[in-house]
Design an enzyme around this catalytic site. Structure first.
Site, PDB file in Angstrom:
ATOM      1  N   LYS A  87      25.127  -6.291  -0.934  1.00 19.37           N
ATOM      2  CA  LYS A  87      26.445  -6.575  -0.744  1.00 19.37           C
ATOM      3  C   LYS A  87      27.108  -5.908   0.254  1.00 19.37           C
ATOM      4  O   LYS A  87      28.497  -5.585   0.171  1.00 19.37           O
ATOM      5  CB  LYS A  87      27.183  -5.829  -2.127  1.00 19.37           C
ATOM      6  CG  LYS A  87      26.657  -6.630  -3.391  1.00 19.37           C
ATOM      7  CD  LYS A  87      27.183  -5.607  -4.691  1.00 19.37           C
ATOM      8  CE  LYS A  87      26.777  -5.932  -5.970  1.00 19.37           C
ATOM      9  NZ  LYS A  87      27.053  -5.068  -7.199  1.00 19.37           N
ATOM     10  N   ARG A 115      11.201   3.783   4.225  1.00 17.82           N
ATOM     11  CA  ARG A 115      10.853   2.786   5.050  1.00 17.82           C
ATOM     12  C   ARG A 115      11.984   1.921   5.505  1.00 17.82           C
ATOM     13  O   ARG A 115      12.699   1.420   4.574  1.00 17.82           O
ATOM     14  CB  ARG A 115       9.616   1.828   4.263  1.00 17.82           C
ATOM     15  CG  ARG A 115       9.499   0.570   5.454  1.00 17.82           C
ATOM     16  CD  ARG A 115       8.165  -0.246   4.916  1.00 17.82           C
ATOM     17  NE  ARG A 115       6.996   0.593   5.069  1.00 17.82           N
ATOM     18  CZ  ARG A 115       5.684   0.015   5.026  1.00 17.82           C
ATOM     19  NH1 ARG A 115       5.593  -1.171   4.585  1.00 17.82           N
ATOM     20  NH2 ARG A 115       4.542   0.778   5.397  1.00 17.82           N
ATOM     21  N   ARG A 168       0.613  -1.101   0.060  1.00 17.03           N
ATOM     22  CA  ARG A 168      -0.007  -0.007   0.046  1.00 17.03           C
ATOM     23  C   ARG A 168       0.846   1.264   0.147  1.00 17.03           C
ATOM     24  O   ARG A 168       0.634   2.303  -0.866  1.00 17.03           O
ATOM     25  CB  ARG A 168      -1.032  -0.069   1.315  1.00 17.03           C
ATOM     26  CG  ARG A 168      -2.040  -0.968   1.243  1.00 17.03           C
ATOM     27  CD  ARG A 168      -2.552  -1.819   2.578  1.00 17.03           C
ATOM     28  NE  ARG A 168      -1.499  -2.535   2.761  1.00 17.03           N
ATOM     29  CZ  ARG A 168      -1.841  -3.893   2.481  1.00 17.03           C
ATOM     30  NH1 ARG A 168      -2.972  -4.089   2.008  1.00 17.03           N
ATOM     31  NH2 ARG A 168      -0.869  -4.796   2.618  1.00 17.03           N
ATOM     32  N   THR A 169       1.778   1.415   1.041  1.00 19.87           N
ATOM     33  CA  THR A 169       2.609   2.672   0.917  1.00 19.87           C
ATOM     34  C   THR A 169       3.530   2.922  -0.143  1.00 19.87           C
ATOM     35  O   THR A 169       3.233   4.060  -0.643  1.00 19.87           O
ATOM     36  CB  THR A 169       3.349   2.604   2.351  1.00 19.87           C
ATOM     37  OG1 THR A 169       2.680   2.004   3.394  1.00 19.87           O
ATOM     38  CG2 THR A 169       3.962   3.758   2.804  1.00 19.87           C
TER      39      THR A 169
HETATM   40  N1   CP Z   1      -0.266  -0.417   5.950  1.00 15.93           N
HETATM   41  C1   CP Z   1       0.840  -0.403   5.294  1.00 15.93           C
HETATM   42  O1   CP Z   1       1.697   0.132   5.788  1.00 15.93           O
HETATM   43  O2   CP Z   1       0.822  -1.446   4.514  1.00 15.93           O
HETATM   44  P1   CP Z   1       2.079  -1.851   3.505  1.00 15.93           P
HETATM   45  O3   CP Z   1       3.029  -2.369   4.153  1.00 15.93           O
HETATM   46  O4   CP Z   1       1.572  -2.737   2.323  1.00 15.93           O
HETATM   47  O5   CP Z   1       2.571  -0.482   2.894  1.00 15.93           O
END
Ligand code: CP
Length: 331
Positions: free
Chosen positions: A100, A122, A72-73
């Site tokens: 690596k 992320r 999603r994100t």
């Molecule tokens: N809710 C959420 O962060 O979903 P993803 O891990 O798919 O990005």
């Protein structure tokens, strides 16, 4: 005539305004949230048109750095940037030089050499987005760092609630499940409390962190408490963050029996949310996930316009509401 004395700072060029980042909900004011939600609403109206692309961020570069898996994100940030006509570059750790042994700093500096305007990151480690903000000249958006924060998830959830109920102030939201390992829970507790909602955390004692009430919520281990809430927000059991050998619950079967969100535990009309990905049959019964009162798909749609609003806000507003990297929250 009075002597004019120049101080050393008077001789220096004016300081560049600090760059703005979105690292944690803790750095946002209620006005910031209201501005972002209003911007997202205007983008939602714009996306109803036949031609959905807006020229707003033409010539800007949004770099998506994902060191952890995401559906999603990552997809919504990519589409949000494209809908605003920005260029995008997507990096996934798997298949990259991270395998690596390249460090986060070297990866950030290497990709920072392309002069991205925004870096969306992320990472499994708490504080990684704040570190990247110090190593590059881009605006940084935290797309989830360990169990710390996921601020755009909280913003899209506020957007969803506001669209469904016409308000957030005064709503009662029960967040159910693995709070201990959940960045979504931490961001949402802060965001909901900021906007005047009441939050009750429900789950096994080992999965409710001690002291979390300081973020602005109450806690209980009784699943029956969800009945009083307007919204039941279900969390996934995050096995990838659990310590090996630790027994947070006797078994998944027992967890489902005691804390699973099933039709018989809900009132008619009670709304259900889940940030995804779901483990159907564990924390949420498939009948609940697919019911008309589930807002789960609405949350995904809200993710697009909310992330458009975040990119737009960072790149077009003045240096107000600068985000500090809030590193000292309840872990
Ligand atoms: N809710 C959420 O962060 O979903 P993803 O891990 O798919 O990005």
């Amino acid at each position: 005539m009075a002597e004019i004395r120049l101080m050393r700072d008077d001789l220096l060029p004016p300081k560049a305004p600090p760059r703005r980042h979105l690292i944690s909900i803790a750095g946002l004011t209620r006005d910031d949230v209201e501005r972002l939600l209003a911007t997202a609403r205007s983008f939602e109206r714009a996306l109803e048109r036949e031609v959905k692309k807006l020229p707003t961020l033409r010539g800007r570069l949004v770099l998506n750095l994902f060191f952890e898996s995401s559906t999603r994100t990552s997809s919504s940030f990519e589409l949000a940037a494209k809908r605003l006509s920005a260029d995008t570059m997507s990096f996934k750790a798997s298949g990259s030089s991270v395998e690596k042994g390249e460090s986060l700093k070297d990866t950030a500096i290497t990709l920072g050499a392309y002069d991205p305007d925004v870096i969306v990151i992320r990472h499994a480690h708490i504080g990684a987005p704040a570190l990247v903000a110090g190593w590059t000249s881009a605006h940084v958006v935290n797309a989830g760092d360990g169990k710390h924060q996921h601020p755009t998830q909280a913003l899209l959830d506020l957007y969803t609630l506001s669209a469904e109920f016409g308000k957030i102030d005064g709503l009662h939201v029960a967040i159910v499940g693995d709070v201990l390992h959940s960045r979504v829970a931490r961001s949402n507790i802060q965001a909901l409390a900021l906007m005047g909602a009441r939050v009750t955390l429900v789950g096994p004692p080992a999965l409710i962190p001690r002291g979390i009430e300081a973020l602005g919520c109450e806690t209980t281990t009784e699943i029956g408490a969800i009945e009083a809430a307007d919204v039941v927000y279900v969390l996934r059991m995050q096995r990838e963050r659990m310590l090996e050998g630790a027994n947070y619950v006797p078994s998944l079967r027992e967890y489902t029996a005691r804390w699973g969100v099933t039709p018989d535990r809900l009132r008619p009309g009670q709304k259900v949310m889940h940030p995804g990905p779901m483990n159907r049959g564990v924390e949420i019964d498939p009948l609940v996930a697919d019911a008309a009162d589930a807002l789960i798909e609405t949350q995904v749609r809200a993710g697009l316009v909310t992330r458009m609003a975040v990119l737009y806000d960072l790149l077009t507003h003045g240096p107000v509401a600068v985000q500090a990297a809030a590193m000292h929250e309840v872990a």
